[in-house]
Write a protein that holds these residues in place. Structure first.
Motif, mmCIF file in Angstrom:
data_model
loop_
_atom_site.group_PDB
_atom_site.id
_atom_site.type_symbol
_atom_site.label_atom_id
_atom_site.label_comp_id
_atom_site.label_asym_id
_atom_site.label_seq_id
_atom_site.Cartn_x
_atom_site.Cartn_y
_atom_site.Cartn_z
ATOM 1 N N GLU A 4 -16.682 -33.682 23.507
ATOM 2 C CA GLU A 4 -15.044 -33.714 24.249
ATOM 3 C C GLU A 4 -15.452 -34.690 26.062
ATOM 4 O O GLU A 4 -14.080 -34.318 26.505
ATOM 5 N N GLN A 108 -7.534 -36.695 26.146
ATOM 6 C CA GLN A 108 -7.053 -35.685 27.370
ATOM 7 C C GLN A 108 -6.652 -37.240 28.242
ATOM 8 O O GLN A 108 -6.796 -37.044 29.013
ATOM 9 N N GLN A 132 -6.327 -34.153 22.239
ATOM 10 C CA GLN A 132 -6.238 -32.647 23.611
ATOM 11 C C GLN A 132 -5.417 -33.906 24.144
ATOM 12 O O GLN A 132 -5.181 -34.096 25.430
ATOM 13 N N ASP A 155 -5.938 -30.750 18.889
ATOM 14 C CA ASP A 155 -5.738 -29.889 20.043
ATOM 15 C C ASP A 155 -4.536 -30.631 20.747
ATOM 16 O O ASP A 155 -4.415 -31.065 22.030
#
Length: 390
Positions: A4, A108, A132, A155
């Motif tokens: 990640e 992210q 994410q 996520d």
């Protein structure tokens, strides 16, 4: 089950963090992040010191957008929705992307809205990775209906499976680390081969009957109590059920191609129902309540057996497993080297054994390795140490 911290979080990891006390993986156990899109010929390493591999998909330094999925079993969908950070209206995260790009990753990136990405400008997207982020609703994918094969929403903050009606070309779907309670609205995705629901709030295996092409199903770290409703999945090869509340191994008899079962950290005590899957090659059943291996007599195709952290006193039951290559039996109650020799000495393909944390190792630690090496001269590895060149 990914690095990640890397720029592209959707690529397979080179090597995730493992607990050094657990076995090193064999060559065939690549892509250990449980639930990651492994190649069809790949498997996973199952090497978590707590007995389940799912959380190894999260790098220890990674920012988790949905941390409650890991820490609070009673996490409330309605009370814990994170507000996130909206992308400014004039900010286009994809303005520099080639309209003919086939793989698109925005991990992210604090994305809250898929429609806000204006994916209609891309006509050849095969893989879309939005892991994410802060996505609550699956929407805005209709323009990708004819091309999208791999959708990764790992996520995020998704509570309900909706918005997938048109993406019928999907072969891989990852909804791990979300807030999903029920498996619904995916029965039309009949081309799926890989499906991931790790660390959600699912209590019942359901809604999968039409997914007859599934090869890999991952349901680790949920609230499942029973293995059920799988009989139609005749092509299923890998089933991952670690860290649930399962007490019995019934419900596997309708899976003629199942070769890998991971059911670590459950409440299993009886192995005899595994006679329904004699073709099984890999069994990961650490951290359960197993006291006897006298239920594995019919599983003569096993090459990998992980029984670590149970209550096993004897290896009786392994006599007929002539194909066994790796036995991980750490932290049990095995004390008799004669028992080890009797059950394993004739296993010509046996490569590695793990007995650390057993009375066999604890009572005479200075002599332990020599005793095992003399009893099993064919092996190359005892615990984490090589004993001879392979």
């Amino acid at each position: 089950m990914p690095n990640e911290g890397n720029e592209d979080n959707c690529l397979p990891p080179s090597e995730p963090a493992f607990d050094e006390a657990r076995p090193e993986a064999t060559e065939k156990h690549v892509n250990s992040d449980v639930g990651y899109h492994a190649d069809s010929e790949s498997s996973h390493k199952v090497l978590d010191s707590k007995g389940w591999d799912g959380k190894l998909r999260i790098d220890r330094s990674a920012l988790i957008q949905n941390p409650e999925a890991l820490s609070d079993p009673e996490y409330s969908d309605d009370e814990n929705v994170l507000p996130g950070q909206e992308i400014d209206a004039d900010e286009d995260l994809l303005e520099d992307e080639d309209p003919d790009i086939q793989e698109l990753s925005l991990a992210q990136s604090r994305i809250t809205s898929i429609p806000g990405l204006h994916l209609e400008r891309f006509r050849q997207i095969r893989l879309l990775c939005l892991r994410q982020n802060l996505v609550q609703n699956i929407e805005g994918l209709s323009s990708l209906a004819t091309t999208l094969q791999d959708l990764d929403l790992y996520d995020n903050l998704i509570s309900h499976i909706r918005g997938l009606d048109e993406v019928t070309e999907l072969t891989s779907l990852d909804l791990s680390y979300n807030k999903i309670k029920h498996i619904k609205n995916i029965s039309h995705l009949t081309k799926l081969t890989d499906l991931y629901f790790i660390s959600n709030k699912i209590s019942r295996i359901e809604g999968l009957e039409a997914l007859v092409n599934l090869r890999q199903l991952e349901l680790g770290s949920n609230r499942i109590r029973e293995i059920q409703n799988l009989d139609s999945l005749k092509n299923l090869e890998q089933l991952w059920l670690g860290k649930n509340k399962i007490t019995e191994l019934h419900g596997l008899g309708g899976l003629p191609k199942l070769r890998l079962l991971s059911i670590q950290s459950n409440r299993i005590s009886d192995l005899s129902p595994l006679r329904e899957v004699p073709q099984l090659e890999e069994l990961y059943i650490s951290n359960n309540a197993v006291e006897s291996l006298e239920g594995l007599e019919h599983n003569v195709n096993l090459t990998m057996l992980d029984i670590a952290s149970n209550k096993v006193k004897s290896l009786k039951g392994l006599g007929g497993l002539k194909k066994l290559q790796d036995l991980w039996a750490s932290s049990n109650q095995i004390s008799d080297i004669a028992d080890v020799e009797r059950e394993l000495a004739d296993k010509k393909d046996l490569n590695s054994v793990y007995f650390e944390g057993n009375p066999l190792q604890q009572r005479q630690p200075a002599l332990y390795r020599n005793k095992v090496r003399l009893a099993l001269p064919q092996i190359n590895q005892i615990d984490a140490t090589m004993v001879k060149a392979t």
